[in-house]
Design an enzyme around this catalytic site. Structure first.
Site, PDB file in Angstrom:
ATOM      1  N   ALA A   7       0.843  -1.194   0.000  1.00 35.40           N
ATOM      2  CA  ALA A   7       0.000   0.000   0.000  1.00 35.40           C
ATOM      3  C   ALA A   7       0.879   1.246   0.000  1.00 35.40           C
ATOM      4  O   ALA A   7       1.454   1.611   1.030  1.00 35.40           O
ATOM      5  CB  ALA A   7      -0.926  -0.008   1.210  1.00 35.40           C
ATOM      6  N   ASP A 110       8.102   0.133   2.859  1.00 31.44           N
ATOM      7  CA  ASP A 110       8.494  -0.263   1.505  1.00 31.44           C
ATOM      8  C   ASP A 110      10.003  -0.228   1.326  1.00 31.44           C
ATOM      9  O   ASP A 110      10.592  -1.100   0.668  1.00 31.44           O
ATOM     10  CB  ASP A 110       7.803   0.617   0.457  1.00 31.44           C
ATOM     11  CG  ASP A 110       8.026   2.118   0.694  1.00 31.44           C
ATOM     12  OD1 ASP A 110       8.412   2.520   1.814  1.00 31.44           O
ATOM     13  OD2 ASP A 110       7.786   2.892  -0.245  1.00 31.44           O
TER      14      ASP A 110
END
EC number: 2.7.1.33
Length: 261
Positions: A7, A110
């Site tokens: 996400a 991430d």
């Protein structure tokens, strides 16, 4: 199979993984208000179009840099896939790498996941460039430790800021300028293409050169993210392009955690 969810600030990427093989990949614009039910309807249709069924999903792992999006993704996992989602960076899914920076807790999930994946795939000192909403440059050493990096505006953000602030400038596509390589634009649109595209290439090459000089040892450059392949054709600064780096890292994190449990 594993459903890996990345996400990001712009898109949420869903990847159906069989071991380390991507069986399907879908993306949707990030909206923290999107409910688990909405995700499920959208995903179920895409699964069917790709010849898959949601009952094939036995585990879910999520990495997010959008905290408000996490809850609905967790509900999606429990309500529609019958499993509690693992969240990258939260127990029991520990990073397993040294975060050698001043504030480790502020590192985006991430970027940590990318570091895990890139170290598993490539030896030595590494510079990972991720072309997302922001363009990030992450440095990891030969031991896999995360050493720090750079955050720069993504090329789309740069273009949006330019067009928003200058009333007479048109919106242009992100693409390489046409022509024989001239950087003297003959009209407004060409001049914008040159400034945005070649300016961005120059930024990438300049920052990589500075990073390599500071590292002081040979360092391989790995690019990932949606626009990596576009820039790859116009600079030799990348050694490798890994389009699924974050998804691969999530699969590795899941496999490590699954074995430990």
């Amino acid at each position: 199979m594993l459903l890996a969810i990345d996400a990001g600030n712009t898109n949420v990427v869903f990847a159906l993984m069989d071991g380390d093989t991507v069986q399907g990949r879908w993306r949707i614009a990030t909206d923290p208000r999107r409910t688990a039910d909405e995700y499920a309807v959208w995903l179920n249709q895409l699964f069917q179009l790709s010849g898959h069924d949601r009952v094939q999903v036995t585990a879910v792992i999520i990495a997010t840099v959008v905290p408000r999006a996490l809850h609905n993704l967790q509900v999606l996992s429990t309500k529609y896939f019958g499993t509690e989602a693992l969240v990258a960076g939260r127990a029991p899914v520990e990073w397993g790498i040294a975060l050698d920076v001043d504030e480790p807790g502020q590192l985006g999930a991430d970027r940590a996941v990318n570091t895990i994946a890139v170290h598993a795939l490539h030896p030595g000192d590494l510079i990972t460039i991720d072309f997302g909403t922001a363009t990030t440059f992450d440095v990891s050493d030969y031991s896999g430790a995360y050493k720090g990096g750079i955050i720069a505006p993504g090329i789309n953000l740069s273009l949006d800021a330019l067009v928003t602030a200058a009333a007479k400038l048109p919106r242009i596509a992100i693409e390489a300028p046409q022509g024989a390589g001239s950087v003297i634009g003959r009209n407004t649109a060409d001049q914008m293409h040159i400034g945005i595209f070649w300016g961005y290439v120059a930024m990438i090459e300049g920052l990589v050169a500075r990073l390599k000089a500071e590292i002081g040892r040979p360092a391989k450059v790995i690019a990932t993210g949606g626009l990596a392949t576009l820039f790859q054709e116009h600079t030799d600064v990348f050694d490798v392009v890994e389009p699924d780096l974050t998804i691969q890292g999530l699969a590795m994190l899941y496999a490590r955690t699954h074995i430990q449990r």
